[in-house]
Write a protein that holds these residues in place. Structure first.
Motif, PDB file in Angstrom:
ATOM      1  N   THR A   6       8.642  36.812   8.305  1.00  0.00           N
ATOM      2  CA  THR A   6       8.111  35.806   8.833  1.00  0.00           C
ATOM      3  C   THR A   6       9.070  34.509   8.629  1.00  0.00           C
ATOM      4  O   THR A   6       9.494  34.406   6.860  1.00  0.00           O
ATOM      5  N   ILE A   7       9.454  32.981   9.581  1.00  0.00           N
ATOM      6  CA  ILE A   7      10.523  32.349   8.784  1.00  0.00           C
ATOM      7  C   ILE A   7       9.869  31.231   9.408  1.00  0.00           C
ATOM      8  O   ILE A   7       8.750  30.520   9.375  1.00  0.00           O
ATOM      9  N   GLY A   8      10.105  30.005   7.768  1.00  0.00           N
ATOM     10  CA  GLY A   8       9.702  28.525   8.656  1.00  0.00           C
ATOM     11  C   GLY A   8      10.955  27.776   9.081  1.00  0.00           C
ATOM     12  O   GLY A   8      11.742  28.430   8.142  1.00  0.00           O
ATOM     13  N   ILE A   9      10.927  27.046   9.237  1.00  0.00           N
ATOM     14  CA  ILE A   9      12.016  26.006   9.741  1.00  0.00           C
ATOM     15  C   ILE A   9      11.551  24.309   9.111  1.00  0.00           C
ATOM     16  O   ILE A   9      10.650  24.326   9.809  1.00  0.00           O
ATOM     17  N   ILE A  10      12.530  24.301   8.330  1.00  0.00           N
ATOM     18  CA  ILE A  10      12.405  23.110   7.524  1.00  0.00           C
ATOM     19  C   ILE A  10      13.758  22.068   8.074  1.00  0.00           C
ATOM     20  O   ILE A  10      14.521  22.645   7.857  1.00  0.00           O
ATOM     21  N   GLY A  11      12.733  21.107   9.553  1.00  0.00           N
ATOM     22  CA  GLY A  11      13.648  20.040   9.893  1.00  0.00           C
ATOM     23  C   GLY A  11      14.209  20.484  11.646  1.00  0.00           C
ATOM     24  O   GLY A  11      14.314  21.751  11.712  1.00  0.00           O
ATOM     25  N   VAL A  24      13.658  33.039  17.970  1.00  0.00           N
ATOM     26  CA  VAL A  24      12.583  32.982  18.571  1.00  0.00           C
ATOM     27  C   VAL A  24      11.889  34.108  19.474  1.00  0.00           C
ATOM     28  O   VAL A  24      10.535  34.911  19.030  1.00  0.00           O
ATOM     29  N   HIS A  25      12.602  34.578  20.372  1.00  0.00           N
ATOM     30  CA  HIS A  25      12.258  36.087  20.614  1.00  0.00           C
ATOM     31  C   HIS A  25      13.127  36.912  20.687  1.00  0.00           C
ATOM     32  O   HIS A  25      13.104  38.473  21.222  1.00  0.00           O
ATOM     33  N   ILE A  31       8.831  32.912  13.921  1.00  0.00           N
ATOM     34  CA  ILE A  31       8.613  32.150  13.001  1.00  0.00           C
ATOM     35  C   ILE A  31       7.055  30.931  13.553  1.00  0.00           C
ATOM     36  O   ILE A  31       6.634  31.309  14.073  1.00  0.00           O
ATOM     37  N   LYS A  32       6.276  31.435  12.067  1.00  0.00           N
ATOM     38  CA  LYS A  32       5.405  30.681  11.823  1.00  0.00           C
ATOM     39  C   LYS A  32       4.921  29.342  11.626  1.00  0.00           C
ATOM     40  O   LYS A  32       4.520  28.943  12.336  1.00  0.00           O
ATOM     41  N   ALA A  33       6.643  28.437  11.576  1.00  0.00           N
ATOM     42  CA  ALA A  33       5.829  27.354  11.254  1.00  0.00           C
ATOM     43  C   ALA A  33       6.825  26.785  11.002  1.00  0.00           C
ATOM     44  O   ALA A  33       8.534  26.252  10.827  1.00  0.00           O
ATOM     45  N   ILE A  34       7.513  25.309  12.128  1.00  0.00           N
ATOM     46  CA  ILE A  34       8.825  24.161  11.970  1.00  0.00           C
ATOM     47  C   ILE A  34       7.643  22.914  11.077  1.00  0.00           C
ATOM     48  O   ILE A  34       6.815  22.514  11.241  1.00  0.00           O
ATOM     49  N   SER A  35       8.516  21.976  10.361  1.00  0.00           N
ATOM     50  CA  SER A  35       8.243  21.062   9.394  1.00  0.00           C
ATOM     51  C   SER A  35       8.953  19.955  10.356  1.00  0.00           C
ATOM     52  O   SER A  35      10.606  20.498   9.744  1.00  0.00           O
ATOM     53  N   GLU A  52       3.907  28.491  16.628  1.00  0.00           N
ATOM     54  CA  GLU A  52       2.167  28.781  15.607  1.00  0.00           C
ATOM     55  C   GLU A  52       1.772  27.063  14.375  1.00  0.00           C
ATOM     56  O   GLU A  52       1.555  26.686  15.720  1.00  0.00           O
ATOM     57  N   SER A  53       2.682  27.088  13.871  1.00  0.00           N
ATOM     58  CA  SER A  53       2.139  25.673  13.132  1.00  0.00           C
ATOM     59  C   SER A  53       3.396  24.386  13.371  1.00  0.00           C
ATOM     60  O   SER A  53       4.975  24.923  12.833  1.00  0.00           O
ATOM     61  N   VAL A  54       3.148  23.366  13.541  1.00  0.00           N
ATOM     62  CA  VAL A  54       4.171  21.878  12.838  1.00  0.00           C
ATOM     63  C   VAL A  54       3.192  21.318  11.874  1.00  0.00           C
ATOM     64  O   VAL A  54       1.749  20.987  12.323  1.00  0.00           O
TER      65      VAL A  54
END
Length: 341
Positions: A6-11, A24-25, A31-35, A52-54
């Protein structure tokens, strides 16, 4: 770790979106979240690709216990703080290059990562380009013998905007740093001395902002090999990316890429496509391969191809290159400093 990460991306700028769309595929990735601070520019795109989440606050990602790893794709000035916090939160980290514009800050944050026991991969994507990797592998297999000379050409098709230049850290840390890393990668040796000649020949605005747009770097390696790198912010014929390693038993060369390899021969001459024009086109496979490698390293505990120390070494060369340009003298890299990690 299990079979899924499970990954989060910052930027969520250009490079953050690229990485998200590349992974993503992948079935083993969520990819649970990106900020991003410009959250309204991100929501629709993120929804379309299934994130899922921004959030506007990257701490939401770091504080999420479900997130195993983060991709740090924010501006370089934010990297050190985010890496420090991510390591403290026990997250595995992928960070775009450079780690920072300060060698001392980079060394300090690498100590934090080391103490936390998490993996950190630095985004020198060109190591994962199939052509350049083939050059690396050929050298390692001793096909061309002892390395004598490395020649790298790296020229952009057009200069970046003035706004980009202001925040880029300068040509040595922004552009040539890729080539400094590649020189280490293909030779398997550290750089011990750097000499630079550079000028402002492309765009006077770049000069007004205190940067240069044309540079020639000479490297001396600890194993005795020599390297030459030429950089330009503007090659009117396209994105010029070439690499040659010359050794005692021969040479190995990676040439430029074209949209097709078709040649049309007539009485008027031989025509072929111009070079690929944009770095996202030229290094499309490399960007995909580097994120796949990071994911596999986390899931299956595979060795990292580009570690935090590689980021540090490239920064040491960039710092020496800048000093050489300013002093007009060769600059030696302190060997103890270069082996800190």
């Amino acid at each position: 770790m299990g079979e899924k990460i499970t990954i989060g991306i910052i930027g969520a700028g250009r490079i953050g979106r690229l990485h998200a769309e590349n992974i993503v595929h992948i079935p083993k990735v969520r990819i649970k979240a990106i900020s991003d601070i410009f959250i309204e520019n991100v929501k629709e795109w993120a929804h379309q690709i299934g994130i899922e989440s921004v959030t506007a606050d990257y701490h939401d990602i770091l504080n999420d216990p479900e997130i195993d790893a983060v991709l740090v794709c924010s501006p370089t000035s934010t990297h050190v703080a985010i890496i420090r916090e991510a390591a403290g939160a026990g997250k595995y980290i992928f960070c775009e290059k450079p780690i920072s514009f300060s060698v001392e800050e980079t060394k300090e944050v690498l100590e934090v990562v080391k103490e936390a026991g998490v993996k950190l991969q630095v985004g020198f994507n060109r190591r994962f380009d199939p052509n350049f990797k083939k050059v690396h592998d050929t050298v390692r297999e001793d096909t061309i013998g002892e390395v004598h000379i490395v020649k790298i050409t790296s020229r952009d098709p057009e200069p970046p905007s003035a706004e980009y230049i202001k925040n880029s850290g300068g040509l040595f840390f922004d552009m040539a740093i890729h080539d400094y890393d590649m020189a280490r990668y293909v030779t398997g040796s550290e750089v011990e001395e750097v000499y630079v000649q550079a000028a402002n020949l492309v765009d006077p605005v770049i000069g007004e902002l205190g940067d240069i747009d044309t540079a020639f770097t000479v490297l001396k390696f600890e194993n005795g090999a020599l390297g030459v790198i030429d950089n330009s912010r503007k090659a009117v014929y396209g994105y010029d990316q070439r690499l040659e390693v010359f050794g005692a038993k021969g040479s190995v060369t990676a040439q430029n890429e074209h949209p097709t390899n078709v040649e049309i021969s007539t009485a008027d001459g031989v025509l072929k496509d111009t070079l690929k024009h944009f770095f996202l086109d030229r290094y499309k496979d490399a960007y995909m391969n580097e994120t796949h490698a990071f994911i596999d390293s986390v899931l299956y505990d595979k060795p990292l191809v580009c570690r935090g120390n590689d980021g540090l070494q490239a920064e040491l060369i960039a710092k020496a290159a800048k000093e050489s340009f300013e002093t007009k003298k060769p600059v030696k890299i302190n060997r103890e400093t270069s082996r800190s990690f």
